[in-house]
Design a protein around this motif. Sequence first.
Motif, mmCIF file in Angstrom:
data_model
loop_
_atom_site.group_PDB
_atom_site.id
_atom_site.type_symbol
_atom_site.label_atom_id
_atom_site.label_comp_id
_atom_site.label_asym_id
_atom_site.label_seq_id
_atom_site.Cartn_x
_atom_site.Cartn_y
_atom_site.Cartn_z
ATOM 1 N N LEU A 86 0.653 -1.115 0.221
ATOM 2 C CA LEU A 86 0.273 -0.125 0.009
ATOM 3 C C LEU A 86 1.012 1.771 -0.152
ATOM 4 O O LEU A 86 0.492 2.107 -0.758
ATOM 5 C CB LEU A 86 -0.839 0.067 1.098
ATOM 6 N N LEU A 87 2.123 0.976 0.622
ATOM 7 C CA LEU A 87 3.131 2.445 0.548
ATOM 8 C C LEU A 87 3.862 3.015 -0.656
ATOM 9 O O LEU A 87 3.276 3.626 -1.106
ATOM 10 C CB LEU A 87 4.234 2.205 1.520
ATOM 11 N N LEU A 88 3.874 1.684 -1.560
ATOM 12 C CA LEU A 88 4.385 1.493 -2.253
ATOM 13 C C LEU A 88 3.352 1.331 -3.773
ATOM 14 O O LEU A 88 3.572 2.935 -4.645
ATOM 15 C CB LEU A 88 4.790 0.216 -2.946
ATOM 16 N N ARG A 89 1.835 1.245 -3.521
ATOM 17 C CA ARG A 89 0.668 1.968 -4.739
ATOM 18 C C ARG A 89 0.537 3.685 -3.828
ATOM 19 O O ARG A 89 0.431 3.719 -5.468
ATOM 20 C CB ARG A 89 -0.467 0.710 -3.840
ATOM 21 N N GLY A 90 0.676 3.742 -3.154
ATOM 22 C CA GLY A 90 0.147 5.382 -3.079
ATOM 23 C C GLY A 90 1.279 6.411 -3.042
ATOM 24 O O GLY A 90 1.102 7.612 -3.129
ATOM 25 N N ARG A 91 2.842 5.590 -3.733
ATOM 26 C CA ARG A 91 3.896 6.028 -3.357
ATOM 27 C C ARG A 91 3.530 7.506 -2.430
ATOM 28 O O ARG A 91 3.924 8.515 -2.336
ATOM 29 C CB ARG A 91 3.665 7.498 -4.829
ATOM 30 N N MET A 92 3.615 6.795 -1.148
ATOM 31 C CA MET A 92 3.561 7.794 0.345
ATOM 32 C C MET A 92 4.917 7.474 0.793
ATOM 33 O O MET A 92 5.244 9.106 1.572
ATOM 34 C CB MET A 92 2.640 7.216 1.500
ATOM 35 N N VAL A 93 5.674 6.906 0.488
ATOM 36 C CA VAL A 93 7.454 6.745 0.335
ATOM 37 C C VAL A 93 7.762 6.433 -0.702
ATOM 38 O O VAL A 93 7.824 6.351 -1.533
ATOM 39 C CB VAL A 93 8.241 6.935 1.917
ATOM 40 N N PRO A 94 9.541 6.727 -1.037
ATOM 41 C CA PRO A 94 10.128 6.714 -1.678
ATOM 42 C C PRO A 94 9.963 5.438 -2.879
ATOM 43 O O PRO A 94 10.130 4.241 -1.749
ATOM 44 C CB PRO A 94 11.699 6.989 -1.835
ATOM 45 N N VAL A 95 9.560 5.198 -4.167
ATOM 46 C CA VAL A 95 10.059 3.849 -4.450
ATOM 47 C C VAL A 95 11.054 2.654 -3.997
ATOM 48 O O VAL A 95 10.238 1.833 -3.679
ATOM 49 C CB VAL A 95 9.339 3.815 -5.778
ATOM 50 N N SER A 96 12.187 3.253 -3.518
ATOM 51 C CA SER A 96 12.685 1.931 -3.936
ATOM 52 C C SER A 96 12.584 2.055 -2.313
ATOM 53 O O SER A 96 12.400 0.958 -2.032
ATOM 54 C CB SER A 96 14.494 3.403 -2.908
ATOM 55 N N ILE A 97 12.661 2.452 -0.878
ATOM 56 C CA ILE A 97 11.901 2.497 0.219
ATOM 57 C C ILE A 97 10.599 0.818 0.384
ATOM 58 O O ILE A 97 10.653 0.003 0.899
ATOM 59 C CB ILE A 97 11.659 2.954 1.777
ATOM 60 N N ALA A 98 10.199 1.694 -0.418
ATOM 61 C CA ALA A 98 8.680 0.763 -0.309
ATOM 62 C C ALA A 98 8.890 -0.642 -1.085
ATOM 63 O O ALA A 98 8.397 -1.781 -0.765
ATOM 64 C CB ALA A 98 7.672 1.067 -1.184
ATOM 65 N N TRP A 99 9.791 -0.469 -2.481
ATOM 66 C CA TRP A 99 9.868 -1.563 -3.144
ATOM 67 C C TRP A 99 10.441 -3.057 -1.930
ATOM 68 O O TRP A 99 10.406 -3.996 -2.203
ATOM 69 C CB TRP A 99 10.568 -2.247 -4.115
ATOM 70 N N LEU A 100 11.745 -2.256 -1.205
ATOM 71 C CA LEU A 100 11.949 -3.358 -0.208
ATOM 72 C C LEU A 100 11.921 -3.643 0.638
ATOM 73 O O LEU A 100 11.845 -5.466 0.751
ATOM 74 C CB LEU A 100 13.457 -2.287 0.395
ATOM 75 N N GLY A 101 10.132 -2.595 1.180
ATOM 76 C CA GLY A 101 9.605 -3.661 1.899
ATOM 77 C C GLY A 101 8.400 -5.199 1.232
ATOM 78 O O GLY A 101 9.008 -5.575 2.299
ATOM 79 N N VAL A 102 8.436 -4.460 -0.192
ATOM 80 C CA VAL A 102 7.726 -4.888 -0.693
ATOM 81 C C VAL A 102 8.211 -6.692 -0.370
ATOM 82 O O VAL A 102 8.186 -8.139 -0.076
ATOM 83 C CB VAL A 102 7.096 -5.496 -1.697
ATOM 84 N N PHE A 103 9.514 -6.782 -1.070
ATOM 85 C CA PHE A 103 10.458 -7.532 -1.314
ATOM 86 C C PHE A 103 11.289 -8.692 0.217
ATOM 87 O O PHE A 103 10.834 -9.678 0.463
ATOM 88 C CB PHE A 103 11.854 -7.606 -1.883
ATOM 89 N N ALA A 104 11.509 -7.841 0.955
ATOM 90 C CA ALA A 104 12.030 -8.821 1.937
ATOM 91 C C ALA A 104 10.609 -8.984 2.834
ATOM 92 O O ALA A 104 10.170 -10.096 3.927
ATOM 93 C CB ALA A 104 12.142 -7.326 3.439
ATOM 94 N N SER A 105 9.583 -8.409 3.375
ATOM 95 C CA SER A 105 8.420 -8.949 3.208
ATOM 96 C C SER A 105 7.594 -10.222 2.912
ATOM 97 O O SER A 105 7.440 -11.191 3.328
ATOM 98 C CB SER A 105 7.424 -8.251 3.960
#
Length: 233
Positions: free
Chosen positions: A157-176
């Motif tokens: 949701l952070l990634l889809r909403g561009r609420m934080v930098p895309v790189s951070i959000a993608w790291l969260g999606v990958f790690a989680s």
Amino acid sequence: MTRSTSARIAGVTFLFYSAIGICSELLMHRATNADGDVATLARIGEHATDVRLTILIVLLESFFALVLAVTLYGITRDQDLELATLALACRVAEGVLGTLSIPGYLGLLWLAKVGVGSAALDVATTNALRTFLLMPGPSVPVSAIFFAVGSTLFSYLLLRGRMVPVSIAWLGVFASSLLAVTLPLQLAGFSTGPLAGYYQWLPALAFQTVLALWLLVKGVAPRGEALTAATAA
């Protein structure tokens, strides 16, 4: 509570959540680092303070999980209410299930205390209780699986909403998502090769640290800016 306030609270909570989790692991390792059940129980008696501190830390971890559930829900609910609610439920389940280890710790402290002196139990009872309380638990705490799924949803949701930098959000999606896939397999007894133990947690730890610092310093993008960025992408 505003999204900016929720972001700051989540940032602080992420940092404390990661730090105390590492502390609890170190304390219990020191309190149980012995060969054999008899030696382990004796060591627990010698390091009872470490176990008591671990109990307090486990309680704090559970409350921190609830705080993260509420604050991240407040940040992401406008992006997708249903997914944010599901993520909230997962993080709440994580917090509740995380406390299930406390009765075992209390039992070990009690047994280590009554196992000596005039109040000592008979040998058969002591052996049975010691074996039960020190019996290896699941290879993966069930609460960790709910953490992984909830973190994956919030990161998406952070990634889809561009609420934080895309790189951070993608790291969260990958790690989680890595944890969400490997942890259930390990719980069921399947081998995941090198993706086991502490190694699989390193990306998640890096993500939480980076996200925490970003939320503390920058917060999250305002609704209008996030919507514009998401639409442009």
